[in-house]
Scaffold this active site. Structure first.
Site, PDB file in Angstrom:
ATOM      1  N   SER A 245       8.630 -21.666 -40.212  1.00 52.51           N
ATOM      2  CA  SER A 245       8.401 -20.376 -40.868  1.00 52.51           C
ATOM      3  C   SER A 245       7.542 -20.522 -42.122  1.00 52.51           C
ATOM      4  O   SER A 245       7.755 -21.422 -42.943  1.00 52.51           O
ATOM      5  CB  SER A 245       9.732 -19.728 -41.242  1.00 52.51           C
ATOM      6  OG  SER A 245       9.512 -18.527 -41.958  1.00 52.51           O
TER       7      SER A 245
ATOM      8  N   SER B 251       7.309 -17.839 -44.148  1.00 48.52           N
ATOM      9  CA  SER B 251       7.814 -16.808 -45.061  1.00 48.52           C
ATOM     10  C   SER B 251       8.179 -17.350 -46.442  1.00 48.52           C
ATOM     11  O   SER B 251       7.813 -16.743 -47.459  1.00 48.52           O
ATOM     12  CB  SER B 251       9.024 -16.102 -44.443  1.00 48.52           C
ATOM     13  OG  SER B 251       8.627 -15.226 -43.419  1.00 48.52           O
TER      14      SER B 251
ATOM     15  N   THR C 291      15.544 -13.002 -38.893  1.00 43.00           N
ATOM     16  CA  THR C 291      14.691 -13.285 -37.753  1.00 43.00           C
ATOM     17  C   THR C 291      15.539 -13.780 -36.583  1.00 43.00           C
ATOM     18  O   THR C 291      16.779 -13.772 -36.643  1.00 43.00           O
ATOM     19  CB  THR C 291      13.579 -14.288 -38.124  1.00 43.00           C
ATOM     20  OG1 THR C 291      12.635 -14.363 -37.052  1.00 43.00           O
ATOM     21  CG2 THR C 291      14.132 -15.672 -38.423  1.00 43.00           C
TER      22      THR C 291
ATOM     23  N   LYS D 238      18.527 -10.590 -35.313  1.00 42.62           N
ATOM     24  CA  LYS D 238      18.092  -9.230 -35.642  1.00 42.62           C
ATOM     25  C   LYS D 238      19.045  -8.163 -35.107  1.00 42.62           C
ATOM     26  O   LYS D 238      19.244  -7.130 -35.749  1.00 42.62           O
ATOM     27  CB  LYS D 238      16.677  -8.975 -35.112  1.00 42.62           C
ATOM     28  CG  LYS D 238      15.580  -9.689 -35.885  1.00 42.62           C
ATOM     29  CD  LYS D 238      14.213  -9.241 -35.386  1.00 42.62           C
ATOM     30  CE  LYS D 238      13.092  -9.818 -36.225  1.00 42.62           C
ATOM     31  NZ  LYS D 238      11.770  -9.289 -35.816  1.00 42.62           N
TER      32      LYS D 238
ATOM     33  N   GLY E 211       5.586  -8.637 -22.261  1.00 39.51           N
ATOM     34  CA  GLY E 211       6.872  -8.930 -22.890  1.00 39.51           C
ATOM     35  C   GLY E 211       7.555  -7.648 -23.310  1.00 39.51           C
ATOM     36  O   GLY E 211       6.900  -6.697 -23.761  1.00 39.51           O
TER      37      GLY E 211
ATOM     38  N   TYR F 138       0.862 -15.414 -34.958  1.00 39.48           N
ATOM     39  CA  TYR F 138      -0.071 -15.709 -36.052  1.00 39.48           C
ATOM     40  C   TYR F 138      -0.247 -17.214 -36.263  1.00 39.48           C
ATOM     41  O   TYR F 138      -1.080 -17.627 -37.072  1.00 39.48           O
ATOM     42  CB  TYR F 138       0.394 -15.051 -37.363  1.00 39.48           C
ATOM     43  CG  TYR F 138       1.697 -15.580 -37.912  1.00 39.48           C
ATOM     44  CD1 TYR F 138       1.719 -16.680 -38.758  1.00 39.48           C
ATOM     45  CD2 TYR F 138       2.901 -14.976 -37.578  1.00 39.48           C
ATOM     46  CE1 TYR F 138       2.916 -17.175 -39.251  1.00 39.48           C
ATOM     47  CE2 TYR F 138       4.097 -15.460 -38.068  1.00 39.48           C
ATOM     48  CZ  TYR F 138       4.103 -16.557 -38.901  1.00 39.48           C
ATOM     49  OH  TYR F 138       5.286 -17.048 -39.383  1.00 39.48           O
TER      50      TYR F 138
ATOM     51  N   GLY G 124      -1.835 -11.927 -35.107  1.00 42.95           N
ATOM     52  CA  GLY G 124      -0.598 -11.441 -35.702  1.00 42.95           C
ATOM     53  C   GLY G 124      -0.484 -11.633 -37.199  1.00 42.95           C
ATOM     54  O   GLY G 124       0.548 -11.273 -37.788  1.00 42.95           O
TER      55      GLY G 124
END
Length: 290
Positions: free
Chosen positions: A20, A22, A67, A71, A130, A229, A250
């Site tokens: 990640s 983030s 995440t 979720k 998807g 991404y 993304g």
């Protein structure tokens, strides 16, 4: 800014989190904004999830991102949901309001903001590869924009059907489900105005994979979007570009989601361009460490 007793806590919960970006994006952005906050990556094993709400309250976290795979699973432990989170049945932001835990979902809005930033019109007909949680949020947002037809392809037909029924019951758009295979994709892609890969196929480290082939895309005039991404240039998008199709990765959605998180938790608009620069630079380093 040095950490001290007044440092406010934020973070990300999920499992696994080793790839990640983030924490990097948020911590550098918080520093740029001059705020005494820290953003932590918190890998939580599934059996520990019920303990998270009390931990948020006890440690006085300002909020968390959520995440995969939590979720949906976090919802029973929250006190309130935003209209989007309630509609999607998924939460990706938790705000702690004096011990009252409020769940939000910014996935759909993040995608729409990314489209606007790129000047992309989704048109009238969207095709989804998807039919998971990401597809649900994006589809609901596109229906809200007036996209009149949404088609879902998934290897699990029942999941695609459930999503199509969900969209039909909550919007004026027509939604249909199909089993993912070459013939169905080729047929549907010819009339789609936008094709969105909501599957993990092509994500790091399996960067050489694409959910469809170049031949499958031939004849389509759609804009291709990939929610992935990492890498910035997925195989799916590369194949589309070879055929002259417009594409969007993304990154914009990821950054917009991060910006919306900070707006929700802090009540301030963060420097969007700086956030994108941070992530892009890090991804480019992974491709070319030198």
């Amino acid at each position: 800014m040095p950490l001290d007793i007044k440092t406010e806590l934020m973070g990300l919960i999920g499992y696994p989190l080793q790839h990640s970006l983030s924490p990097l994006m948020h911590n550098l952005t918080l520093k740029k904004m001059g705020l005494n906050c820290i953003y932590l990556a918190l890998e939580i094993e599934e059996g520990k999830l019920p303990e998270i709400p009390s931990a948020i309250r006890t440690l006085n976290f300002r909020g968390l991102n959520v995440t995969i795979p939590y979720k949906e699973k976090i919802i029973p432990f929250l006190d309130e949901l935003s209209p989007e989170a309630a509609a999607f049945g998924a939460v990706n932001v938790i705000k702690n309001k004096n011990g009252h835990l409020h769940g939000y979902n910014t996935d759909g809005r993040g995608f729409v903001e990314a489209l606007r930033e790129e000047g992309i019109d989704p048109g009238e007909r969207a095709l989804f590869i998807g039919a998971g949680g990401a597809a649900r949020s994006v589809a609901f947002a596109l229906a809200g924009l007036g996209v009149s037809r949404l088609d879902f392809l998934d290897l699990d037909f029942s999941r695609a059907r459930q999503l199509a029924e969900f969209i039909t019951s909550r919007s004026s758009s027509l939604a249909s489900a199909f089993l993912m295979n070459t013939l169905e994709f080729q047929r549907l892609s010819r009339t789609a105005s936008i094709i969105i890969n909501c599957s993990p196929v092509g994500m790091f480290p399996d960067t050489g994979k694409s959910p469809v082939s170049k031949e499958d895309l031939r004849g389509s005039r759609a804009v291709l979007c990939d929610l992935i991404y990492n890498p910035l240039q997925s195989r799916f998008l590369s194949l589309g570009q070879e055929l002259g199709l417009e594409t969007m990765n993304g990154l914009g959605m990821f950054v917009q989601q991060g910006a919306l998180t900070l707006e929700i938790l802090l009540g301030q608009k963060p420097p969007l361009d700086y956030m994108k620069e941070v992530v892009q630079n890090q991804l480019e380093k992974r491709v070319d460490p030198d």
